[in-house]
Write an enzyme that holds these catalytic residues in place. Structure first.
Site, PDB file in Angstrom:
ATOM      1  N   PHE A 100      47.879  46.420  44.515  1.00  0.00           N
ATOM      2  CA  PHE A 100      47.888  44.954  44.458  1.00  0.00           C
ATOM      3  C   PHE A 100      46.668  44.495  43.672  1.00  0.00           C
ATOM      4  O   PHE A 100      45.531  44.798  44.034  1.00  0.00           O
ATOM      5  CB  PHE A 100      47.878  44.313  45.850  1.00  0.00           C
ATOM      6  CG  PHE A 100      47.992  42.812  45.769  1.00  0.00           C
ATOM      7  CD1 PHE A 100      49.221  42.193  45.626  1.00  0.00           C
ATOM      8  CD2 PHE A 100      46.851  42.006  45.793  1.00  0.00           C
ATOM      9  CE1 PHE A 100      49.330  40.813  45.509  1.00  0.00           C
ATOM     10  CE2 PHE A 100      46.946  40.623  45.675  1.00  0.00           C
ATOM     11  CZ  PHE A 100      48.182  40.021  45.536  1.00  0.00           C
ATOM     12  N   LYS A 143      37.072  38.706  47.264  1.00  0.00           N
ATOM     13  CA  LYS A 143      37.226  38.323  48.670  1.00  0.00           C
ATOM     14  C   LYS A 143      35.938  38.144  49.489  1.00  0.00           C
ATOM     15  O   LYS A 143      35.543  37.031  49.769  1.00  0.00           O
ATOM     16  CB  LYS A 143      38.160  39.321  49.370  1.00  0.00           C
ATOM     17  CG  LYS A 143      39.614  39.161  48.912  1.00  0.00           C
ATOM     18  CD  LYS A 143      40.570  39.897  49.789  1.00  0.00           C
ATOM     19  CE  LYS A 143      42.009  39.510  49.530  1.00  0.00           C
ATOM     20  NZ  LYS A 143      42.645  40.154  48.365  1.00  0.00           N
ATOM     21  N   ASP A 186      39.147  48.376  41.486  1.00  0.00           N
ATOM     22  CA  ASP A 186      39.374  47.074  42.107  1.00  0.00           C
ATOM     23  C   ASP A 186      38.916  47.166  43.558  1.00  0.00           C
ATOM     24  O   ASP A 186      39.613  47.700  44.409  1.00  0.00           O
ATOM     25  CB  ASP A 186      40.872  46.718  42.011  1.00  0.00           C
ATOM     26  CG  ASP A 186      41.208  45.396  42.685  1.00  0.00           C
ATOM     27  OD1 ASP A 186      40.363  44.872  43.440  1.00  0.00           O
ATOM     28  OD2 ASP A 186      42.335  44.907  42.482  1.00  0.00           O
TER      29      ASP A 186
END
Ligand code: PLP
Length: 400
Positions: A127, A243, A214
């Protein structure tokens, strides 16, 4: 709700305030937050020192423009470079933007080497975001369906599988980079082995590919060290963050080192909001507070508490496929879809999440205490046992 575009199904709860790992809804009910806004609220809710820093910054300066020097931006860049071992950083507002920057950087790197159709190796169940390029890099057909034509230039291989990367290396002259999450978050808390990361690093060295990690979800101290690659003792060429970086204030970053740090020149990439004083002050405060309060050490220790409590409760229980993760990034895979768990948990005053249809995801704030960590499992356990006690129905995945 009718004024909102219909992009997501929301649970029937509306929070009004929070403190630490606790949230209150508009009826005064209290909830234990085992989710932290998808691994975002690194310092929990209403952290006093963080709140004060944000208040002071808002009162002083929120936004100017990247046409000017920004002191807060220079400070967070120095800080994030020093804790990561990278050389320079570009700041944006989200994870997908951080990955867009990484993808553009890899393509430009390819063109600078004379490769006209550069390709990036990406993983199954990955993702990377919802913009067109990051959606195309994402390994989830359901998320992509209806948005074709997708962006080309991605080659997909299975996660944790070196042989298929070697096969691409032998057959595809256009590859310029590998983009991978060290721990897949949305894909179901799938942990890349340290040997996998080290071997990918070696292959990238041999092939002159950029090794791009990532760490949007797994980074910022959640697994103990600042970044997961530090467990494996390797450095990426490109690193993306978001995040947990701003503790709830939107910020993303794309970091680079070596040749990758020299790819972008003025005019190649940009942003209006990225690097604004408010977001940068927030991120700097998050990193300093994580350090001062030893929250990385806490994440490591509390992660063990939760995983051991889960193992004690569910070890050998039929229907529990695996308990896995690292630090405070924890997944428990069941043998059946279990999206209903999220609403059931709300009833007992608990926030958890379900991802990849059948994986219970626990990603609390790094400030969680031992009794709070145990309480997550105490509240969760009866709900999971109840789901497993029901006859298992063979269904297609529960969520479109
Ligand atoms: C959430 C996430 C993204 C996308 O971040 P947004 O801020 O939602 O754009 C990218 N990569 C990973 C690993 C993520 O978990």
């Amino acid at each position: 709700m009718t004024s909102l575009m219909n992009t997501v199904t929301r649970l029937p709860v509306r929070f009004t305030h929070g403190e630490g790992v606790w949230l209150w809804d508009d009826k005064g009910k209290k909830y234990l937050d085992g989710f932290a806004g998808i691994a975002v609220n690194t310092l929990g809710h209403s952290h006093p020192r963080f709140t004060k820093i944000l208040q002071d910054q808002v009162a002083r300066l929120i936004h100017v423009s990247n046409y000017f020097q920004i002191g807060e931006l220079e400070k967070i860049a120095d800080k994030v470079v020093s804790i990561s071992g990278m050389e320079n950083a570009f700041f944006c507002n989200s994870g997908c933007e951080a990955n867009e920057a990484a993808i553009k950087l890899a393509r430009l790197y390819g063109h600078q080497k004379g490769i006209d159709n550069p390709a990036i190796i990406v993983m199954e169940n990955a993702f990377h975001g919802r913009t067109l390029a990051t959606l195309s890099a994402t390994g989830n057909r359901k998320a992509q369906a209806g948005f074709e034509p997708l962006v080309t230039g991605f080659v997909r291989v299975p996660f944790n599988d070196i042989a298929s990367v070697r096969q691409v290396a032998a057959n595809n002259r256009n590859v310029v980079a590998v983009l991978v999450e060290p721990i897949q978050g949305e894909g179901g808390i799938n942990v890349g082995t340290m040997e996998y990361l080290r071997t990918l690093r070696d292959i990238c060295n041999q092939q002159n590919w950029l090794f791009m990690l990532d760490e949007v979800q797994c980074g910022i101290g959640r697994t103990g060290p600042w970044f997961v690659y530090q467990h494996a003792n390797v450095l990426p060429d490109v690193l993306t963050l978001a995040k947990g970086l701003g503790g709830g204030v939107p910020i993303g970053a794309c970091l680079a080192r070596g040749v990758a740090a020299q790819v972008f020149k003025p005019g190649n990439h940009g942003t209006t909001f990225g690097g604004n004083p408010l977001a940068c002050a927030a991120a700097l405060a998050v990193l300093e507070i994580v350090e001062d309060e030893k929250l990385r050490e806490n994440a490591d220790a509390m992660g063990k508490v939760i995983r051991e409590a889960l193992a004690k409760e569910f070890g050998g229980v039929k229907g529990v496929v695996e308990i896995r993760g690292h630090g405070l990034m924890i997944g428990m895979e069941l043998d059946r879809p279990c999206y209903e768990l999220m609403a059931q948990a709300l009833d007992v005053g608990l926030l958890i999440n379900v991802t990849a249809d059948n994986v219970v995801r626990i990603v609390p704030s790094l400030i969680i205490t031992e009794s709070e960590a145990r309480e997550i499992v105490t509240r969760l356990a009866p709900l999971v046992h109840a789901i497993l006690a029901k006859p298992r129905v063979e269904t297609k995945s529960a969520k479109g």
